[in-house]
Design a protein around this motif. Structure first.
Motif, short mmCIF file in Angstrom:
data_model
loop_
_atom_site.label_atom_id
_atom_site.label_comp_id
_atom_site.label_asym_id
_atom_site.label_seq_id
_atom_site.Cartn_x
_atom_site.Cartn_y
_atom_site.Cartn_z
N ALA A 80 1.15 -1.31 -0.46
CA ALA A 80 -0.10 0.39 -0.23
C ALA A 80 1.04 0.89 -0.04
O ALA A 80 0.49 2.64 -0.61
N GLY A 81 2.23 1.80 0.37
CA GLY A 81 3.19 2.27 0.79
C GLY A 81 3.89 2.77 -0.52
O GLY A 81 4.22 3.70 -0.72
N GLY A 82 3.76 1.79 -1.88
CA GLY A 82 4.40 1.79 -2.78
C GLY A 82 5.56 1.38 -2.72
O GLY A 82 5.79 0.87 -1.76
N ARG A 83 6.19 1.24 -3.66
CA ARG A 83 7.65 0.95 -3.88
C ARG A 83 9.06 1.60 -3.07
O ARG A 83 9.72 0.82 -2.04
N ASP A 84 9.02 2.65 -2.78
CA ASP A 84 9.81 2.87 -1.46
C ASP A 84 9.75 2.91 -0.36
O ASP A 84 8.55 2.56 0.17
N ALA A 137 2.51 -7.84 -8.45
CA ALA A 137 1.43 -7.23 -9.14
C ALA A 137 0.87 -5.75 -8.44
O ALA A 137 0.43 -4.67 -8.62
N GLY A 138 1.61 -5.63 -7.07
CA GLY A 138 0.42 -4.06 -6.94
C GLY A 138 1.36 -2.73 -6.99
O GLY A 138 1.59 -2.11 -6.50
N ASP A 193 14.45 -1.87 -7.70
CA ASP A 193 15.01 -0.62 -7.82
C ASP A 193 15.86 -1.10 -9.21
O ASP A 193 15.50 -0.08 -9.66
N ALA A 194 16.59 -1.64 -9.15
CA ALA A 194 17.70 -1.19 -9.94
C ALA A 194 17.73 -1.68 -11.07
O ALA A 194 16.66 -2.57 -11.18
N ASP A 195 18.52 -1.31 -11.40
CA ASP A 195 18.97 -1.41 -13.49
C ASP A 195 19.38 -2.42 -14.08
O ASP A 195 20.27 -3.13 -13.50
N LEU A 196 18.53 -3.34 -14.40
CA LEU A 196 18.30 -4.83 -14.65
C LEU A 196 18.65 -4.72 -16.23
O LEU A 196 19.24 -6.36 -16.12
#
Length: 204
Positions: A80-84, A137-138, A193-196
């Motif tokens: 619910a709080g997002g990715r951060d 998925a979220g 978050d990292a560039d993969l």
């Protein structure tokens, strides 16, 4: 901690037949490939009886795994709080569960998965379908990268569980939960978050 709600016990022989058929189906075909109809056929019962005893396919899978908690009740609050900050929230929730009495079931599942290929398939399906898929998925992620991010997150979770709860490697085994969150959370966040692109290119 939210625990999954039970259903009426019903006939033990029928329940065990359904669970045995479901265990085989989930291990052989995966969660997505196994159907209630096929599981019912394997148990020699009507599909309606499977639903009567276990409810949905997700609930049946939780029963097969003897899961002490239903991830579906925990994950919505996590994402619910997002990715951060999700990396730290994942580690904190993981430790809260594994440091509780429910963790004994997790240790048993992990030990079984290490020693038995059949159990390993079930554990892999549980991580993928019941936990990681729901977490990702979220989030607003590139679908092409989701499997790689899932496997990286799973590797961190499984490794942490193995070292802290099975092998009991010190000082990790007795470290306060918040110290582990501070140490491992940023790594989990990097997997989100990292560039993969370089990794994906290497994998073809």
């Amino acid at each position: 901690m939210a625990r999954r709600t039970g259903r009426r016990p019903g006939n033990p022989d029928t329940r065990e037949a359904i669970l045995a058929a479901a265990r085989s189906a989930f291990a052989e075909k995966g969660f997505d490939g196994a159907s209630i109809r096929a599981i019912a056929a394997g148990a020699g019962v009507d599909p309606a009886l499977v639903h009567h005893y276990f409810g949905t396919k997700d609930q049946l899978f939780l029963a097969v795994m003897d899961a002490p908690i239903d991830p579906g009740t925990l994950i919505p609050d996590l994402v619910a709080g997002g990715r951060d900050g999700l990396g730290e929230r994942l580690v904190r929730t993981f430790l809260t569960i594994w440091d509780s009495p429910a963790g004994a079931v997790g240790v048993a599942l992990l030990r079984s998965g290490i020693n038995n290929d059949w159990s390993a398939r079930l554990l892999r399906e549980f991580l993928t379908s019941q936990i990681l898929r729901r977490v990702l998925a979220g989030l607003d992620l590139d679908p092409a990268e989701a499997p790689l991010r899932s496997s990286l997150i799973a590797s961190q979770m499984a490794g942490m569980a193995l070292m802290r709860y099975v092998l009991k490697l010190e000082p990790l085994a007795s470290a306060p939960a918040e110290a582990v969150v501070a140490a491992v959370g940023p790594t989990m966040q990097r997997y989100l978050d990292a560039d993969l692109s370089a990794v994906r290119a290497a994998l073809g």
